[in-house]
Structure formats: C-alpha cells, structure tokens
Design a protein around this motif. Structure first.
Motif, PDB file in Angstrom:
ATOM      1  N   ASP A 223       0.862  -1.182   0.000  1.00  0.00           N
ATOM      2  CA  ASP A 223       0.000   0.000   0.000  1.00  0.00           C
ATOM      3  C   ASP A 223       0.898   1.232   0.000  1.00  0.00           C
ATOM      4  O   ASP A 223       1.363   1.698   1.042  1.00  0.00           O
ATOM      5  CB  ASP A 223      -0.902  -0.019   1.241  1.00  0.00           C
ATOM      6  N   ARG A 224       1.159   1.747  -1.199  1.00  0.00           N
ATOM      7  CA  ARG A 224       2.104   2.845  -1.343  1.00  0.00           C
ATOM      8  C   ARG A 224       1.613   4.125  -0.663  1.00  0.00           C
ATOM      9  O   ARG A 224       2.424   4.919  -0.189  1.00  0.00           O
ATOM     10  CB  ARG A 224       2.373   3.110  -2.834  1.00  0.00           C
ATOM     11  N   ARG A 225       0.330   4.326  -0.604  1.00  0.00           N
ATOM     12  CA  ARG A 225      -0.184   5.524   0.057  1.00  0.00           C
ATOM     13  C   ARG A 225       0.115   5.463   1.555  1.00  0.00           C
ATOM     14  O   ARG A 225       0.576   6.452   2.145  1.00  0.00           O
ATOM     15  CB  ARG A 225      -1.688   5.661  -0.184  1.00  0.00           C
ATOM     16  N   ARG A 226      -0.155   4.312   2.143  1.00  0.00           N
ATOM     17  CA  ARG A 226       0.108   4.149   3.569  1.00  0.00           C
ATOM     18  C   ARG A 226       1.612   4.226   3.854  1.00  0.00           C
ATOM     19  O   ARG A 226       2.047   4.820   4.847  1.00  0.00           O
ATOM     20  CB  ARG A 226      -0.445   2.809   4.037  1.00  0.00           C
ATOM     21  N   GLU A 227       2.408   3.620   2.985  1.00  0.00           N
ATOM     22  CA  GLU A 227       3.863   3.690   3.128  1.00  0.00           C
ATOM     23  C   GLU A 227       4.333   5.129   3.022  1.00  0.00           C
ATOM     24  O   GLU A 227       5.205   5.578   3.777  1.00  0.00           O
ATOM     25  CB  GLU A 227       4.552   2.845   2.048  1.00  0.00           C
ATOM     26  N   GLY A 228       3.754   5.883   2.097  1.00  0.00           N
ATOM     27  CA  GLY A 228       4.135   7.280   1.914  1.00  0.00           C
ATOM     28  C   GLY A 228       3.851   8.119   3.147  1.00  0.00           C
ATOM     29  O   GLY A 228       4.654   8.984   3.527  1.00  0.00           O
ATOM     30  N   THR A 229       2.714   7.860   3.782  1.00  0.00           N
ATOM     31  CA  THR A 229       2.377   8.592   5.010  1.00  0.00           C
ATOM     32  C   THR A 229       3.369   8.273   6.114  1.00  0.00           C
ATOM     33  O   THR A 229       3.845   9.167   6.827  1.00  0.00           O
ATOM     34  CB  THR A 229       0.950   8.232   5.468  1.00  0.00           C
TER      35      THR A 229
ATOM     36  N   SER B 149       6.868   9.778   5.241  1.00  0.00           N
ATOM     37  CA  SER B 149       6.823  11.243   5.330  1.00  0.00           C
ATOM     38  C   SER B 149       6.883  11.700   6.775  1.00  0.00           C
ATOM     39  O   SER B 149       7.598  12.655   7.117  1.00  0.00           O
ATOM     40  CB  SER B 149       5.554  11.761   4.650  1.00  0.00           C
TER      41      SER B 149
END
Length: 527
Positions: free
Chosen positions: A378-384, A387
């Motif tokens: 889950d790239r969105r969750r990883e990005g959060t 970050s």
C-alpha cells in the motif's frame, strides 16, 4: 627518521584564495590557510564543508580552479600526486591503500625496496628496516605478516609507518583513529608528537572534537567551502568549535539529567548471560524504563556480541533475559522485534540499510507486513509513514524516492534509527550510533537518543567515543574480555570534571579523561 627538536618554525604549506568548482557547484570559495612546521593543525568542518576537496588539491589529485599553493616556499606549479610526493606531502586516507596480500615490510617499502647488486630486493634488510620503523610505533607484529591478517588498528599504523619511511615532511591524516583502540590511538598520538618535534607538519582531520582539543596545536574551521576561523587550539572551546562548524549554538554534548524511576521492575533484566564465543561471559545488569545505560570498553571487549545476543542474532549459551519481569527466549531477531527489542547495528551499510533502495523502502522495511494489501504494498500508507518519519527525525533528502546511498552518513544513520522507532519498541540498543557522522549530525542523534528515553523507552548505547557516552548515559557499564568490569554512576562521572586531568582543560575534557582512566583501570583489574 630525524627526531632532533626543531627550534625554528617556518610555513610548510601556504594556501591562498583557493577556489574549486565542479560544474556549477562551488566546493571551495576562496580558502586561505598556513600550516607551520612542527605543529599538528586540525582541519574541521561538517561533511560537505570542503575539507576533502582542499586536501585532494594539496595531494595533487584535484586541480584548483583559482588560487595559489606554496610548499616550503616553492610554488606548486602543477597538480599531480607525483609532484606532491616530491614536495614531501603524504596523505593517509580513511580507506587504506595497503595491498592485503603483501607483507607489512613489502607494503612499507613498496616501489622503494632496498636492493642488492642493484637488481634483487634485499629482503633481509627490508625486514630489518621495517622492524625498526614499526618499533617506533609500538606496532607489535612480525614485518613478514600479510596485511590481510592485521587488525584494523594494526593496518592503520602500518600505513603511517609507510609514510614515515617515505620521509614525509607534510603528513595528512584523515580520521586516523576511526578503527583504532584507545591504546593504539595513544600510540599514534605519541608518534605524531615525535614527528612534529622533528619538524614534520601534520594536518589532522577528525570528527572527534575532544581528540582534536587534546592533540592539535592549531585549528582551521571550514563551513560551506569557506574559512570560518583559524587560531591556536587554546583560543577555542568545544562549544565554540561546534558553533563555528554548524553556524549555530549546539549544546548536544552536555549531559541533561532526567527523572528515572528505579523502584519498579526493570524494563530489561539480564542475568548470567553468556554467548557462544565466550563473549559475553556471565553478564548481569538491569535497565529501567526511560533510562540510558552506556556500555564502554576496548575493542574486543564483547560489547557488540552482547547486543547481538539481546537481539536474537546469536544464540545464548547461558543466562536469562526478562522484559518487564517476563522471561523471553529469542530464536531470531524477528522474535526480539515482536517482544519489543530493536538493534541499530554498528555497520549501517552491511546490516542496517539496503543502500541501493530508496529512503521510503528502507524506512518501511520493518513494517512491511502491515503495509501489504493483498499481493501489493500500500504505497499511500507507506508514503504517510515515511513522510512522518522524515519530518520527525529531520532526515535531509530531496524525496522518499531518493536512494539511500546518495545521502550523508548522518542522514543514513537517522534512517536506521527511524525505521526501528516506527515499530514502537520498549528497548532500543544502539551500537556506535554516531560512527562516521559529522558533528552536526552527532549532536542531532545524541538529542534523539535523549528524546527516545524521555518517551519512556529503555536505551542501551554502545560506543567507543567517551564524549558520546558522557553526554547520554545515566550510568556506564565497562566491559572487558566479555565480562562486566565495573559500573559507573553519574555522581562519580560529575566528580571527574573537577578532579581529573589538567586544571587548564575544560570540565568536559577532564570528564572524558576521567572515563578513559576508568576504562583503563577496569581493563587492568579484570582478566
């Protein structure tokens, strides 16, 4: 080597308005400095300040864009290693230039072998002369020993012996004590004093500030490719050096007391712990919630082996480990992580990072199980996640997609620490957490260690740097030959500021000398 004292001081190196640009990047912006004969001149600055470029110019590896250089009054008209060597300049890099398969003697005399009949190498004379040179360094090895059999410290001293044989008039040392034990470092410092007494000019580069304050005669500080200031070491304090280097006041190396409750059960309790190599050997200690325990000792004392046992890398052969009063057994590091113990290893490149992968990939690696959705991440969750960690630890990177190998050592180390803090452990073990990072990053990491402890986590700091242990530790345990040799409470540490060392030295340096003496005594008393 001529060891007769030199009474007349002359300028060995004079660099005037030296500039260097690589494309549109200005590495040096008009640096000027003078190095006197018979002195140790420290060149300090953060990574990227211009130290390496300046020294490569002096060594003839890099040609300056502008400026002039004089060596003993002779203008350096051409840039080449051969010309610099002709002028008496020798540089010993952090990454040594020895040939591993050749012997100590062969490396020292490489391309300058003593001859007989003008053709054959006189091996007997080569070995005898090498033995004399390494004897000056108290290097107790057979000159016929292949370099690959040497310890890192012995290899470093062999490199210095090679420079001595080549009659270096200007000796440049880049982080020379990074792989030396305390005893080997003392031997090196004694040798440098002999060389300077004979008139050699020494340019000394190190991130260890108290080391520089102890041995350097003069200091030049660079920042952003420019001179910030130069002067006699006696004109500086440790705080003023760091402030000049980073451009702001830094107080990270002063111990800051925190309230610690030692009445309840320890967060970590170790009893009779022993390992397969005999290190550690019957080790017992406690760490309480919110406490920072430092572990000191010479190379080979068993500090890293202790960390590997606690993290489940190696299997214990005896003893018990309890977390919050509950006994735990680890078959692997994954068991330790699940129980709440994490380890920031000594070698971040080999054991802590995948340097060819991105910052985001490295930060998310310990939590890959939580980041997977079906067969995909889950790239969105990883990005959060990444970050937040980048912001929290002030990791300097253009983006989370940037490869780790492109970052400075300090930012790489922050990534190793950040990825383990993200799993919310109860016990954090840090093995040499500031090795190879500049002073600004050291101060940030020291402050981060304090923040981690203040959040209620228990912290173990293993370090070869007394200043780091003194700045962070609520107690210090000294290891020797796999055993705990002694425990040092904070009250004793504070007393060293007024009782240890020379009265003209700062309390910080006297305290560091006090710890060094305590380590030496503990080593002598335990066998």
């Amino acid at each position: 080597m001529n060891t007769q004292a030199v009474t007349e001081t002359v300028v060995a190196v004079r660099m005037s308005d030296v500039r260097k640009s690589f494309g549109g990047v200005h590495a040096l912006r008009g640096v000027s400095l003078a190095i006197q004969t018979g002195t140790i001149h420290a060149l300090v600055g953060e990574n990227g300040a211009g130290k390496s470029t300046l020294l490569k110019i002096l060594q003839g590896v890099v040609t300056p864009t502008e400026g002039s250089i004089e060596v003993f009054g002779e203008h350096m008209s051409s840039s080449s290693p051969e010309n610099s060597r002709r002028l008496g300049i020798e540089m010993i890099f952090q990454d040594l230039s020895l040939i591993p398969t050749l012997s100590v003697a062969q490396n020292i005399f490489l391309n300058r072998e003593p001859r007989r009949l003008s053709i054959l190498v006189d091996e007997r004379r080569e070995i005898a002369q090498a033995a004399e040179i390494i004897g000056q360094l108290n290097l107790r090895v057979d000159p016929r020993t292949p370099v690959f059999e040497l310890s890192p410290g012995q290899a470093q001293l062999t490199e210095i012996a090679k420079a001595i044989h080549q009659d270096a008039r200007i000796l440049i040392l880049d982080e020379p004590t990074s792989s030396l034990s305390a005893q080997e470092a003392d031997t090196l410092f004694g040798m440098l004093k002999k060389l300077t007494a004979a008139g050699t000019a020494v340019i000394y580069v190190s991130h260890r500030m108290t080391e520089i304050m102890t041995i350097a005669d003069e200091i030049t500080i660079l920042r952003d490719g420019q001179n910030v200031t130069s002067g006699k070491t006696s004109e500086f304090t440790l705080d003023s050096i760091v402030q000049h280097m980073v451009g702001k006041r830094v107080t990270g190396f002063q111990y800051q007391a925190r309230p610690i409750d030692r009445n309840g059960k320890p967060a970590l309790s170790v009893r009779g712990l022993s390992g397969p190599s005999g290190k550690p050997n019957d080790v017992s200690f406690d760490v309480h919630k919110g406490e920072i325990v430092g572990i000191a000792g010479l190379m080979g004392a068993g500090r890293s082996e202790l960390a590997r046992l606690l993290f489940g890398v190696d299997k214990k052969t005896g003893g018990t480990v309890e977390l919050g009063g509950t006994a735990v057994e680890f078959k692997s590091p994954s068991d330790a992580i699940k129980a709440g113990i994490v380890l920031v290893p000594e070698s971040r490149h080999e054991e802590g990072l995948v340097v060819e992968h991105s910052v985001g990939d490295n930060l998310g690696l310990p939590q890959i199980g939580q980041l997977v959705r079906g067969p995909f991440i889950d790239r969105r969750r990883e990005g959060t996640l990444t970050s937040d960690l980048i912001k929290q630890l002030r990791i300097k990177t253009p983006s989370a997609d940037n490869k780790v190998r492109n970052l400075s050592g300090g930012n790489q180390q922050k990534i190793v620490i950040a990825k383990w803090l993200a799993v919310d452990p109860s016990v954090v073990i840090l093995d040499e957490p500031t090795a190879g990072v500049d002073i600004g990053s050291k101060a940030e990491i020291v402050e981060l260690i304090r923040t981690v402890a203040s959040s209620g986590k228990s912290v173990i700091v293993i370090s070869s740097e007394p200043a780091e242990l003194l700045a962070t530790s609520d107690r210090i345990l000294v290891m020797n030959n796999g055993r705990l040799a002694r425990e040092i409470e904070r009250d004793e540490i504070e007393s060293w500021a007024t009782t240890a060392g020379d009265e003209t030295q700062s309390p910080l340096i006297r305290t560091e000398l006090g710890l060094q003496v305590a380590i030496q005594k503990a080593t002598q008393n335990v066998h």
